[in-house]
Enzyme design. Structure first.
Site, mmCIF file in Angstrom:
data_model
loop_
_atom_site.group_PDB
_atom_site.id
_atom_site.type_symbol
_atom_site.label_atom_id
_atom_site.label_comp_id
_atom_site.label_asym_id
_atom_site.label_seq_id
_atom_site.Cartn_x
_atom_site.Cartn_y
_atom_site.Cartn_z
ATOM 1 N N GLY A 112 35.770 34.842 34.957
ATOM 2 C CA GLY A 112 35.837 34.183 36.226
ATOM 3 C C GLY A 112 34.962 35.129 37.263
ATOM 4 O O GLY A 112 35.656 35.297 38.453
ATOM 5 N N ALA A 113 33.882 35.447 36.990
ATOM 6 C CA ALA A 113 33.179 36.593 37.709
ATOM 7 C C ALA A 113 32.245 35.991 38.766
ATOM 8 O O ALA A 113 31.480 36.845 39.481
ATOM 9 C CB ALA A 113 32.510 37.454 36.876
ATOM 10 N N ARG A 141 32.678 34.816 41.587
ATOM 11 C CA ARG A 141 33.095 34.694 42.899
ATOM 12 C C ARG A 141 34.194 35.309 43.377
ATOM 13 O O ARG A 141 35.219 35.663 42.007
ATOM 14 C CB ARG A 141 33.043 33.231 43.582
ATOM 15 C CG ARG A 141 34.171 32.408 42.969
ATOM 16 C CD ARG A 141 34.185 31.024 43.848
ATOM 17 N NE ARG A 141 35.359 30.361 43.525
ATOM 18 C CZ ARG A 141 35.825 29.140 44.392
ATOM 19 N NH1 ARG A 141 35.159 28.764 45.095
ATOM 20 N NH2 ARG A 141 36.789 28.536 43.824
ATOM 21 N N THR A 200 32.051 29.425 34.080
ATOM 22 C CA THR A 200 31.605 28.277 33.616
ATOM 23 C C THR A 200 30.341 27.792 34.319
ATOM 24 O O THR A 200 29.643 26.925 33.489
ATOM 25 C CB THR A 200 32.591 27.001 34.127
ATOM 26 O OG1 THR A 200 32.885 27.079 35.246
ATOM 27 C CG2 THR A 200 33.726 27.668 33.249
ATOM 28 N N ASN A 206 40.290 37.552 34.217
ATOM 29 C CA ASN A 206 40.372 37.024 35.494
ATOM 30 C C ASN A 206 40.224 35.523 35.743
ATOM 31 O O ASN A 206 40.723 35.030 36.695
ATOM 32 C CB ASN A 206 39.508 37.760 36.345
ATOM 33 C CG ASN A 206 39.215 37.339 37.693
ATOM 34 O OD1 ASN A 206 40.348 37.524 38.467
ATOM 35 N ND2 ASN A 206 38.265 36.669 38.004
ATOM 36 N N TYR A 259 50.500 26.869 37.305
ATOM 37 C CA TYR A 259 49.784 28.248 37.574
ATOM 38 C C TYR A 259 50.646 29.301 37.639
ATOM 39 O O TYR A 259 50.655 30.330 36.963
ATOM 40 C CB TYR A 259 49.286 28.286 39.076
ATOM 41 C CG TYR A 259 48.611 29.515 39.528
ATOM 42 C CD1 TYR A 259 47.442 29.675 39.164
ATOM 43 C CD2 TYR A 259 49.290 30.305 40.457
ATOM 44 C CE1 TYR A 259 46.615 31.020 39.754
ATOM 45 C CE2 TYR A 259 48.705 31.322 40.508
ATOM 46 C CZ TYR A 259 47.243 31.857 40.399
ATOM 47 O OH TYR A 259 46.783 32.904 40.758
#
Length: 253
Positions: free
Chosen positions: A13-14, A16, A38, A89, A160
């Site tokens: 998840g890097a 942003r 992704t 993350n 979540y």
């Protein structure tokens, strides 16, 4: 600082927000950093922003896909060397016109997708990276959980919150099983952080939340990057299986 000059760090998840800030922190401290997300376009933009191409590798993948998670670890090993630090993350928190879906209205497909990315993705990436860490007799896994997994939340949906609570349980098991091989696992539970995901809830929601934070500000992605770097450092080698709350005092136990 060069605490991580011999480290290979994977951050999921890097593209942003928090993930990008975590990647930037490790890069600033000398690591070789793999950015996983992704969207290839977003990743390439992130890599350009970081500005150290010889120590940054972007790999587009879906962490919820077992083959992609395995490819992430293997390609990292082939290009940069074995993974020594993994930051799980990647996560999503769907909103509908800025508002979470109530359980009574939640689509089952949405529930499953959130659990797949937020929790199963962390499991798959950890599983894929563990053999590389065991070969080094050293490893650090840092899981990004959430205050929503610690206490009640009016902002995040049930999927979540459940995924982030599960992330903390996964962390404790990873810590227990990995310790004998020199691998620690810890979690960070951010409070309200100024990110694109937080912005989806709207300015009024964030302003109201600010009133509950004793330090008088929202968190920044850099706050989480600093916490992740500490937990991944050798100085934190006797910290294992904990969840570190980074929320300005909005939630205390």
């Amino acid at each position: 600082m060069s605490r991580f000059e011999d480290s290979v760090v994977v951050v999921t998840g890097a593209g942003r927000g928090i993930g990008l800030a975590i990647a930037a922190r490790f890069l600033a401290e000398g690591a070789r950093v793999v950015l996983a997300d992704t969207q290839a376009g977003v990743l390439n933009d992130a890599a350009t922003t970081l500005g150290v191409p010889q120590r940054v590798l972007a790999i587009a993948c879906d962490v919820a896909n077992p083959a992609d998670a395995a490819r992430l670890a293997d390609e990292t090993d082939r290009r940069f060397g074995p993974v020594s630090i993994l930051v799980n993350n990647a996560g999503i928190s769907p909103k509908h016109k800025g508002v979470k879906a109530l359980i009574a209205d939640m689509d089952e497909a949405e529930w499953r997708r959130v659990l797949d990315i937020n929790l199963t993705g962390a499991f798959l990436c950890s599983k894929a990276c563990l053999p590389h860490m065991k070969a080094l007799s050293f490893g650090r896994i840092v899981n990004i959980a959430s205050q929503a997994g610690r206490t009640r939340t009016d902002i995040a949906g049930a999927h979540y919150a459940a995924s982030k609570a599960g992330m903390m349980g996964l962390t404790r098991v990873l810590a227990t099983e990995g310790g004998k091989d020199g691998i620690t696992a810890n979690a960070i539970a951010p409070g309200r952080i100024e990110t694109p995901m937080a912005a989806e809830a709207g300015a009024a929601v964030n302003a109201a939340y600010l009133e509950r934070i004793p330090v008088g500000r929202l968190g920044t992605p850099d706050d989480i990057g600093a916490a992740a770097a500490f937990l991944a450092s050798r100085e934190a080698g006797f910290i294992n299986g904990v969840t570190l709350d980074v929320n300005g005092g909005a939630f205390m136990i």
